[in-house]
Scaffold this motif. Structure first.
Motif, PDB file in Angstrom:
ATOM      1  N   PRO A 138       0.811  -1.226   0.000  1.00 29.61           N
ATOM      2  CA  PRO A 138       0.000   0.000   0.000  1.00 29.61           C
ATOM      3  C   PRO A 138       0.838   1.267   0.000  1.00 29.61           C
ATOM      4  O   PRO A 138       0.319   2.350  -0.243  1.00 29.61           O
ATOM      5  CB  PRO A 138      -0.810  -0.124   1.296  1.00 29.61           C
ATOM      6  CG  PRO A 138       0.057  -0.957   2.192  1.00 29.61           C
ATOM      7  CD  PRO A 138       0.774  -1.926   1.294  1.00 29.61           C
ATOM      8  N   ASN A 139       2.140   1.132   0.277  1.00 26.18           N
ATOM      9  CA  ASN A 139       3.024   2.287   0.263  1.00 26.18           C
ATOM     10  C   ASN A 139       3.343   2.693  -1.171  1.00 26.18           C
ATOM     11  O   ASN A 139       3.526   1.852  -2.045  1.00 26.18           O
ATOM     12  CB  ASN A 139       4.325   1.981   1.009  1.00 26.18           C
ATOM     13  CG  ASN A 139       4.080   1.650   2.468  1.00 26.18           C
ATOM     14  OD1 ASN A 139       3.130   2.127   3.065  1.00 26.18           O
ATOM     15  ND2 ASN A 139       4.931   0.815   3.049  1.00 26.18           N
ATOM     16  N   VAL A 140       3.428   3.988  -1.397  1.00 25.08           N
ATOM     17  CA  VAL A 140       3.729   4.529  -2.725  1.00 25.08           C
ATOM     18  C   VAL A 140       5.237   4.526  -2.924  1.00 25.08           C
ATOM     19  O   VAL A 140       5.978   5.039  -2.081  1.00 25.08           O
ATOM     20  CB  VAL A 140       3.163   5.949  -2.870  1.00 25.08           C
ATOM     21  CG1 VAL A 140       3.571   6.562  -4.207  1.00 25.08           C
ATOM     22  CG2 VAL A 140       1.647   5.928  -2.733  1.00 25.08           C
ATOM     23  N   MET A 141       5.700   3.960  -4.047  1.00 25.76           N
ATOM     24  CA  MET A 141       7.133   3.856  -4.316  1.00 25.76           C
ATOM     25  C   MET A 141       7.435   4.430  -5.695  1.00 25.76           C
ATOM     26  O   MET A 141       6.812   4.048  -6.689  1.00 25.76           O
ATOM     27  CB  MET A 141       7.597   2.407  -4.242  1.00 25.76           C
ATOM     28  CG  MET A 141       9.082   2.207  -4.534  1.00 25.76           C
ATOM     29  SD  MET A 141       9.576   0.471  -4.388  1.00 25.76           S
ATOM     30  CE  MET A 141       9.302   0.195  -2.656  1.00 25.76           C
ATOM     31  N   LEU A 194       6.649  14.229   7.793  1.00 24.01           N
ATOM     32  CA  LEU A 194       5.199  14.132   7.777  1.00 24.01           C
ATOM     33  C   LEU A 194       4.582  15.327   7.078  1.00 24.01           C
ATOM     34  O   LEU A 194       5.075  16.450   7.188  1.00 24.01           O
ATOM     35  CB  LEU A 194       4.655  14.038   9.204  1.00 24.01           C
ATOM     36  CG  LEU A 194       5.001  12.778  10.011  1.00 24.01           C
ATOM     37  CD1 LEU A 194       4.505  12.913  11.439  1.00 24.01           C
ATOM     38  CD2 LEU A 194       4.425  11.538   9.368  1.00 24.01           C
ATOM     39  N   PHE A 195       3.494  15.085   6.365  1.00 17.54           N
ATOM     40  CA  PHE A 195       2.712  16.174   5.776  1.00 17.54           C
ATOM     41  C   PHE A 195       1.267  15.707   5.706  1.00 17.54           C
ATOM     42  O   PHE A 195       0.972  14.517   5.785  1.00 17.54           O
ATOM     43  CB  PHE A 195       3.239  16.567   4.402  1.00 17.54           C
ATOM     44  CG  PHE A 195       3.125  15.500   3.353  1.00 17.54           C
ATOM     45  CD1 PHE A 195       2.036  15.463   2.495  1.00 17.54           C
ATOM     46  CD2 PHE A 195       4.100  14.524   3.222  1.00 17.54           C
ATOM     47  CE1 PHE A 195       1.923  14.486   1.528  1.00 17.54           C
ATOM     48  CE2 PHE A 195       3.995  13.540   2.258  1.00 17.54           C
ATOM     49  CZ  PHE A 195       2.904  13.517   1.408  1.00 17.54           C
ATOM     50  N   THR A 207      -2.732  11.919   6.930  1.00 17.49           N
ATOM     51  CA  THR A 207      -1.344  12.166   7.289  1.00 17.49           C
ATOM     52  C   THR A 207      -0.452  11.179   6.549  1.00 17.49           C
ATOM     53  O   THR A 207      -0.686   9.974   6.591  1.00 17.49           O
ATOM     54  CB  THR A 207      -1.133  12.025   8.806  1.00 17.49           C
ATOM     55  OG1 THR A 207      -2.010  12.927   9.489  1.00 17.49           O
ATOM     56  CG2 THR A 207       0.306  12.348   9.184  1.00 17.49           C
ATOM     57  N   TRP A 208       0.561  11.712   5.867  1.00 15.24           N
ATOM     58  CA  TRP A 208       1.494  10.900   5.084  1.00 15.24           C
ATOM     59  C   TRP A 208       2.916  11.125   5.572  1.00 15.24           C
ATOM     60  O   TRP A 208       3.235  12.180   6.115  1.00 15.24           O
ATOM     61  CB  TRP A 208       1.418  11.261   3.597  1.00 15.24           C
ATOM     62  CG  TRP A 208       0.148  10.854   2.915  1.00 15.24           C
ATOM     63  CD1 TRP A 208      -1.071  11.459   3.026  1.00 15.24           C
ATOM     64  CD2 TRP A 208      -0.037   9.743   2.026  1.00 15.24           C
ATOM     65  NE1 TRP A 208      -1.999  10.798   2.263  1.00 15.24           N
ATOM     66  CE2 TRP A 208      -1.383   9.745   1.633  1.00 15.24           C
ATOM     67  CE3 TRP A 208       0.811   8.767   1.529  1.00 15.24           C
ATOM     68  CZ2 TRP A 208      -1.903   8.795   0.758  1.00 15.24           C
ATOM     69  CZ3 TRP A 208       0.298   7.831   0.650  1.00 15.24           C
ATOM     70  CH2 TRP A 208      -1.042   7.844   0.281  1.00 15.24           C
ATOM     71  N   HIS A 209       3.749  10.113   5.383  1.00 16.99           N
ATOM     72  CA  HIS A 209       5.170  10.234   5.699  1.00 16.99           C
ATOM     73  C   HIS A 209       5.979  10.014   4.429  1.00 16.99           C
ATOM     74  O   HIS A 209       5.784   9.030   3.707  1.00 16.99           O
ATOM     75  CB  HIS A 209       5.593   9.209   6.753  1.00 16.99           C
ATOM     76  CG  HIS A 209       7.052   9.297   7.114  1.00 16.99           C
ATOM     77  ND1 HIS A 209       8.013   8.512   6.516  1.00 16.99           N
ATOM     78  CD2 HIS A 209       7.709  10.099   7.989  1.00 16.99           C
ATOM     79  CE1 HIS A 209       9.190   8.805   7.009  1.00 16.99           C
ATOM     80  NE2 HIS A 209       9.036   9.754   7.911  1.00 16.99           N
ATOM     81  N   LEU A 210       6.878  10.956   4.143  1.00 16.11           N
ATOM     82  CA  LEU A 210       7.732  10.886   2.960  1.00 16.11           C
ATOM     83  C   LEU A 210       9.168  10.608   3.401  1.00 16.11           C
ATOM     84  O   LEU A 210       9.707  11.302   4.262  1.00 16.11           O
ATOM     85  CB  LEU A 210       7.677  12.203   2.184  1.00 16.11           C
ATOM     86  CG  LEU A 210       8.703  12.374   1.056  1.00 16.11           C
ATOM     87  CD1 LEU A 210       8.495  11.340  -0.041  1.00 16.11           C
ATOM     88  CD2 LEU A 210       8.646  13.791   0.485  1.00 16.11           C
ATOM     89  N   SER A 211       9.760   9.578   2.814  1.00 18.13           N
ATOM     90  CA  SER A 211      11.177   9.287   3.057  1.00 18.13           C
ATOM     91  C   SER A 211      11.901   9.235   1.719  1.00 18.13           C
ATOM     92  O   SER A 211      11.337   8.782   0.717  1.00 18.13           O
ATOM     93  CB  SER A 211      11.339   7.953   3.810  1.00 18.13           C
ATOM     94  OG  SER A 211      10.780   6.883   3.072  1.00 18.13           O
ATOM     95  N   ARG A 212      13.139   9.693   1.715  1.00 15.89           N
ATOM     96  CA  ARG A 212      13.939   9.756   0.498  1.00 15.89           C
ATOM     97  C   ARG A 212      15.207   8.928   0.667  1.00 15.89           C
ATOM     98  O   ARG A 212      15.761   8.828   1.760  1.00 15.89           O
ATOM     99  CB  ARG A 212      14.331  11.203   0.166  1.00 15.89           C
ATOM    100  CG  ARG A 212      13.141  12.101  -0.167  1.00 15.89           C
ATOM    101  CD  ARG A 212      13.598  13.535  -0.409  1.00 15.89           C
ATOM    102  NE  ARG A 212      12.498  14.386  -0.831  1.00 15.89           N
ATOM    103  CZ  ARG A 212      12.137  14.568  -2.091  1.00 15.89           C
ATOM    104  NH1 ARG A 212      12.819  13.950  -3.054  1.00 15.89           N
ATOM    105  NH2 ARG A 212      11.133  15.368  -2.409  1.00 15.89           N
ATOM    106  N   LYS A 228       4.096   6.795   2.714  1.00 16.86           N
ATOM    107  CA  LYS A 228       3.318   5.887   3.536  1.00 16.86           C
ATOM    108  C   LYS A 228       2.213   6.667   4.233  1.00 16.86           C
ATOM    109  O   LYS A 228       2.466   7.688   4.864  1.00 16.86           O
ATOM    110  CB  LYS A 228       4.201   5.206   4.588  1.00 16.86           C
ATOM    111  CG  LYS A 228       3.452   4.223   5.473  1.00 16.86           C
ATOM    112  CD  LYS A 228       4.385   3.560   6.474  1.00 16.86           C
ATOM    113  CE  LYS A 228       3.649   2.559   7.348  1.00 16.86           C
ATOM    114  NZ  LYS A 228       4.547   1.942   8.364  1.00 16.86           N
ATOM    115  N   GLN A 229       0.976   6.164   4.094  1.00 17.79           N
ATOM    116  CA  GLN A 229      -0.141   6.815   4.758  1.00 17.79           C
ATOM    117  C   GLN A 229      -0.144   6.435   6.236  1.00 17.79           C
ATOM    118  O   GLN A 229      -0.201   5.257   6.582  1.00 17.79           O
ATOM    119  CB  GLN A 229      -1.457   6.414   4.102  1.00 17.79           C
ATOM    120  CG  GLN A 229      -2.618   7.302   4.525  1.00 17.79           C
ATOM    121  CD  GLN A 229      -3.899   6.936   3.815  1.00 17.79           C
ATOM    122  OE1 GLN A 229      -4.258   5.766   3.781  1.00 17.79           O
ATOM    123  NE2 GLN A 229      -4.586   7.916   3.259  1.00 17.79           N
TER     124      GLN A 229
END
Length: 454
Positions: A138-141, A194-195, A207-212, A228-229
């Protein structure tokens, strides 16, 4: 020597054998003539000499050609096999034959081919497994190159950015033109974290979490973005904190309420002979407020100690008949033919609470509808969709966003646990609940539950 490099190994061996036979034959003939007829050496017929040399050369060629046939075949097979290796084809095998060294060489080649086949099959299966896991996540990649061009994207990314259509090869900046400003700003920010995104019909912000990440592959930098939501997870953590607080408060209050109730009974017995109306009123008031406080603690403790669902087969017709005995509603559509697998007591409590809220919304009784129908999500997951609609006043946006939070209530005597309890029960069934105002009038409560065999 440069000329010999154009010939194959077999040709060189044959030429060498012919040359050796010619030299050996010539020297032998000269030696024999010198020893047997030294005086006739000069007069020997050149024709006979040449004929013998030619015959010796032909014999040498035939013998060497036959002797090197297996070697040539094996070398040609090795060449073809190595060319197949170069083309990533490891299916070829070489027949084992010839002398011991050729047999050892071809056996080693065949073993290497088998090892490479197994390794390639193992890598292929791992790639399929990894791709299946990534596509099902379910995580966006997103995987980008230095030009911000999308090299790889999973299904979640395609649905988030392009309604399920492939996005490989597109530029990220071009893709961000069709998404919300919040998401565009978050992805263009070089830092993760988080955003929040505005919720859709649920009325709740997401709420979403973005990692790079960045890595070097084949001399080129690649950039990995993971989205990731976190809404569901954060809500669970928030509810877990509330439950812990409730348990602590309930424990402390019970420790105080129990002695008070015991002292009231003792006081009644001690002052029974006085027959004082004021004392009776005092004891009645204390007992009434103690019972009210005990009931108050019980309601909150029920939320904090909600048991896991005990699934069993549910007949939708019987369930709707039982609900109609408590609250009136209009049943829309056909009920699912297959039975559900739910905790009947908990689910009945959820639907009764939702119907009760619908009747308290100011809606007319004939304006409240209930529908239960089979549904299927975009990813193919089968489930049951339950909708309760009313024609009341609906909810203001600020109330809609907090309606599912514990202790939040707009009712003067409300505990703020009705909808949160419904949410806990539904999520314990791996489902979800959403609230949104209808286009015309009233509120729509939608419950989705996955199908499970009983």
């Amino acid at each position: 020597m440069a000329l010999l490099s154009y010939f194959s190994l077999r040709t060189k061996l044959i030429l060498g054998a012919i040359l050796a036979s010619q030299v050996g034959t010539g020297l032998s003939m000269l030696l024999m003539q010198q020893l047997i007829h030294p005086q006739t050496l000069i007069g020997t017929s050149s024709f006979v000499f040449v004929l013998i040399l030619i015959s010796a050369g032909i014999c040498a060629w035939v013998i060497s050609h036959l002797a090197t046939r297996t070697l040539a075949t094996s070398l040609d097979a090795l060449e073809v096999g190595l060319l197949n290796f170069k083309d990533n084809d490891f299916s070829v095998t070489i027949p084992v034959g010839g002398d011991r060294q050729l047999q050892a060489l071809t056996t080693l080649f065949n073993e290497s081919a088998e090892t490479l086949r197994q390794e390639r099959q193992y890598i292929y299966q791992r790639e399929l497994l990894l791709d299946k896991v990534i596509q099902s996540s379910p995580n966006v990649m997103l995987l980008l190159d230095d030009e911000q061009r999308i090299i790889y994207a999973n299904n979640a990314a395609r649905h988030l950015f392009n309604k399920g259509v492939r996005i490989e090869g597109l530029n990220l900046l071009t893709l961000l033109e069709s998404v919300s400003d919040e998401l565009s700003r978050a992805l263009q920010n070089p830092k993760g974290g988080l955003f929040s995104l505005a919720g859709s019909e649920e009325g709740e912000d997401e709420t979403w979490h973005l990692s790079r990440g960045q890595f070097l592959l084949n001399g080129q930098y690649h950039h990995l973005l993971l989205l990731k939501q976190m809404t569901h997870e954060l809500n669970r953590q928030e509810v877990a904190v509330w439950k812990k607080v409730i348990r602590i408060i309930s424990h402390e209050l019970n420790n105080s309420v129990a002695p008070i109730a015991s002292m009231v009974n003792s006081g009644r017995m001690i002052t029974r002979e006085l027959n004082d109306p004021k004392l009776s009123m005092i004891f009645d008031t204390i007992e009434d407020r103690t019972n009210h406080l005990s009931q108050f603690i019980f309601n909150y403790a029920r939320f904090a100690k909600l048991p896991l669902p005990k699934r069993s087969a549910v007949d939708w017709h019987k369930l709707t008949e039982q609900l109609a005995q408590h609250y009136s509603f209009k049943l829309l559509g056909e009920l699912p033919e297959s039975e559900g697998s739910l905790d009947l007591i908990q689910m009945e409590q959820v639907l009764l609470n939702l119907l009760k809220n619908a009747h308290e919304s100011g809606s007319a009784a004939d304006g409240i509808t209930l529908s239960i129908e089979a549904s299927k999500l975009v990813d193919g997951t089968s489930g049951i969709n339950i909708e309760i609609n009313d024609e009341g006043s609906g909810m203001p946006p600020e109330v809609l966003k907090q309606a599912l939070l514990p202790f939040y209530s707009t009712k003067q005597s409300g505990t703020g646990l009705g909808l949160p309890l419904c949410r806990e029960i539904i999520e314990a069934h791996d489902g979800r609940i959403s609230l949104h105002n209808r286009d015309d009038v009233g509120l729509c409560v939608r419950v989705w539950l996955p199908s499970n065999e009983a």
